[in-house]
Design a protein around this motif. Structure first.
Motif, short mmCIF file in Angstrom:
data_model
loop_
_atom_site.label_atom_id
_atom_site.label_comp_id
_atom_site.label_asym_id
_atom_site.label_seq_id
_atom_site.Cartn_x
_atom_site.Cartn_y
_atom_site.Cartn_z
N ILE A 12 -10.17 -12.21 -51.33
CA ILE A 12 -9.93 -13.01 -50.13
C ILE A 12 -8.80 -14.01 -50.38
O ILE A 12 -7.85 -14.11 -49.60
CB ILE A 12 -11.21 -13.76 -49.69
CG1 ILE A 12 -12.23 -12.78 -49.11
CG2 ILE A 12 -10.89 -14.86 -48.68
CD1 ILE A 12 -13.63 -13.36 -48.93
N ALA A 13 -8.90 -14.76 -51.48
CA ALA A 13 -7.92 -15.80 -51.77
C ALA A 13 -6.52 -15.21 -51.98
O ALA A 13 -5.55 -15.67 -51.39
CB ALA A 13 -8.36 -16.61 -52.98
N VAL A 14 -6.44 -14.18 -52.80
CA VAL A 14 -5.13 -13.57 -53.09
C VAL A 14 -4.63 -12.77 -51.88
O VAL A 14 -3.47 -12.87 -51.49
CB VAL A 14 -5.22 -12.69 -54.35
CG1 VAL A 14 -3.94 -11.90 -54.56
CG2 VAL A 14 -5.53 -13.54 -55.57
N GLY A 15 -5.52 -11.99 -51.29
CA GLY A 15 -5.13 -11.14 -50.16
C GLY A 15 -4.66 -11.93 -48.95
O GLY A 15 -3.73 -11.52 -48.26
N SER A 16 -5.29 -13.09 -48.69
CA SER A 16 -4.89 -13.88 -47.52
C SER A 16 -3.48 -14.43 -47.66
O SER A 16 -2.86 -14.79 -46.65
CB SER A 16 -5.88 -15.03 -47.30
OG SER A 16 -5.80 -15.98 -48.34
N GLN A 17 -2.96 -14.48 -48.87
CA GLN A 17 -1.61 -14.99 -49.09
C GLN A 17 -0.59 -13.89 -49.35
O GLN A 17 0.61 -14.15 -49.40
CB GLN A 17 -1.61 -15.97 -50.26
CG GLN A 17 -2.53 -17.15 -50.07
CD GLN A 17 -2.26 -17.91 -48.79
OE1 GLN A 17 -1.14 -18.39 -48.60
NE2 GLN A 17 -3.23 -18.00 -47.91
N THR A 18 -1.08 -12.65 -49.54
CA THR A 18 -0.17 -11.56 -49.88
C THR A 18 -0.35 -10.38 -48.93
O THR A 18 0.01 -10.47 -47.77
CB THR A 18 -0.37 -11.12 -51.35
OG1 THR A 18 -1.73 -10.74 -51.55
CG2 THR A 18 -0.01 -12.23 -52.32
N PHE A 19 -0.96 -9.31 -49.40
CA PHE A 19 -1.00 -8.06 -48.65
C PHE A 19 -1.93 -8.07 -47.44
O PHE A 19 -1.83 -7.20 -46.58
CB PHE A 19 -1.35 -6.88 -49.58
CG PHE A 19 -2.71 -6.97 -50.20
CD1 PHE A 19 -3.78 -6.27 -49.66
CD2 PHE A 19 -2.93 -7.73 -51.34
CE1 PHE A 19 -5.03 -6.34 -50.22
CE2 PHE A 19 -4.18 -7.79 -51.92
CZ PHE A 19 -5.23 -7.10 -51.36
N LEU A 20 -2.83 -9.03 -47.32
CA LEU A 20 -3.68 -9.17 -46.14
C LEU A 20 -3.31 -10.41 -45.35
O LEU A 20 -4.08 -10.89 -44.54
CB LEU A 20 -5.16 -9.25 -46.55
CG LEU A 20 -5.74 -8.05 -47.29
CD1 LEU A 20 -7.15 -8.35 -47.76
CD2 LEU A 20 -5.70 -6.81 -46.43
N GLY A 21 -2.14 -10.95 -45.60
CA GLY A 21 -1.74 -12.24 -45.08
C GLY A 21 -1.31 -12.27 -43.64
O GLY A 21 -1.34 -11.28 -42.91
N ALA A 22 -0.85 -13.44 -43.27
CA ALA A 22 -0.46 -13.73 -41.89
C ALA A 22 0.89 -13.13 -41.55
O ALA A 22 1.59 -12.59 -42.41
CB ALA A 22 -0.43 -15.25 -41.71
N CYS A 23 1.26 -13.29 -40.30
CA CYS A 23 2.53 -12.76 -39.78
C CYS A 23 3.71 -13.48 -40.42
O CYS A 23 3.62 -14.64 -40.79
CB CYS A 23 2.60 -12.98 -38.27
SG CYS A 23 1.25 -12.26 -37.36
N VAL A 24 4.81 -12.77 -40.49
CA VAL A 24 6.09 -13.35 -40.88
C VAL A 24 6.95 -13.35 -39.63
O VAL A 24 7.31 -12.28 -39.12
CB VAL A 24 6.75 -12.54 -42.02
CG1 VAL A 24 8.10 -13.14 -42.36
CG2 VAL A 24 5.85 -12.47 -43.23
N ALA A 66 -8.41 -21.39 -49.23
CA ALA A 66 -9.31 -22.45 -49.69
C ALA A 66 -10.77 -21.98 -49.71
O ALA A 66 -11.50 -22.23 -50.67
CB ALA A 66 -9.17 -23.69 -48.82
N LEU A 67 -11.19 -21.28 -48.67
CA LEU A 67 -12.57 -20.80 -48.61
C LEU A 67 -12.84 -19.74 -49.68
O LEU A 67 -13.89 -19.76 -50.33
CB LEU A 67 -12.88 -20.24 -47.21
CG LEU A 67 -12.90 -21.28 -46.09
CD1 LEU A 67 -12.94 -20.59 -44.74
CD2 LEU A 67 -14.09 -22.21 -46.25
N GLY A 68 -11.90 -18.82 -49.87
CA GLY A 68 -12.05 -17.81 -50.91
C GLY A 68 -12.07 -18.44 -52.29
O GLY A 68 -12.87 -18.05 -53.16
N GLY A 69 -11.23 -19.43 -52.52
CA GLY A 69 -11.22 -20.13 -53.80
C GLY A 69 -12.51 -20.88 -54.04
O GLY A 69 -13.04 -20.89 -55.16
#
Length: 130
Positions: free
Chosen positions: A18-30, A48-51
């Protein structure tokens, strides 16, 4: 490895995803102009929640006598994760945007799994301390 440590290991792995994916390959729009949309802040909240859940899962592995309390603490974190993208924090309005097609469904599945696994862990940690 004890059977009672398996839920904590699973939650740890899912929380790191969750923590890594939300910032990379499962992340938000660019956005094309380089600006951040509301979905960016939803992804940051999921980091933050995943961490937080990852730390709680590590503590459950290190302090087995407090395992049930830590699992109980994971439950509201999972619920907050389920509510974050689109409910607590807005995401893009267009259904074809990455945050609606990838991020939100992936986070709902991952946080839903952590919720279920934390409940199972709480039930297995009852009675004798692991």
């Amino acid at each position: 490895m004890n059977k009672k440590t398996i839920p904590a290991l699973i939650v740890l792995i899912l929380s790191i995803l969750i923590a890594v994916g939300s910032q990379t390959f499962l992340g938000a729009c660019v956005h094309g102009d380089g600006s951040f949309g509301a979905c960016h802040w939803a992804a940051r909240a999921m980091l933050a929640l995943g961490g937080t859940q990852a730390v709680m899962a590590m503590l459950a592995l290190v302090f087995p006598k407090q395992k049930q309390g830590l699992y109980l603490g994971m439950l509201p974190v999972s619920v907050a994760g389920l509510l974050t993208p689109g409910t607590l924090i807005d995401i893009c309005k267009v259904n074809t945007m990455r945050c609606r097609m990838v991020m939100r469904p992936a986070m709902l599945v991952l946080f839903g799994l952590t919720l279920v696994i934390a409940m199972v862990g709480c039930l297995t940690a009852r009675g004798r301390n692991a």
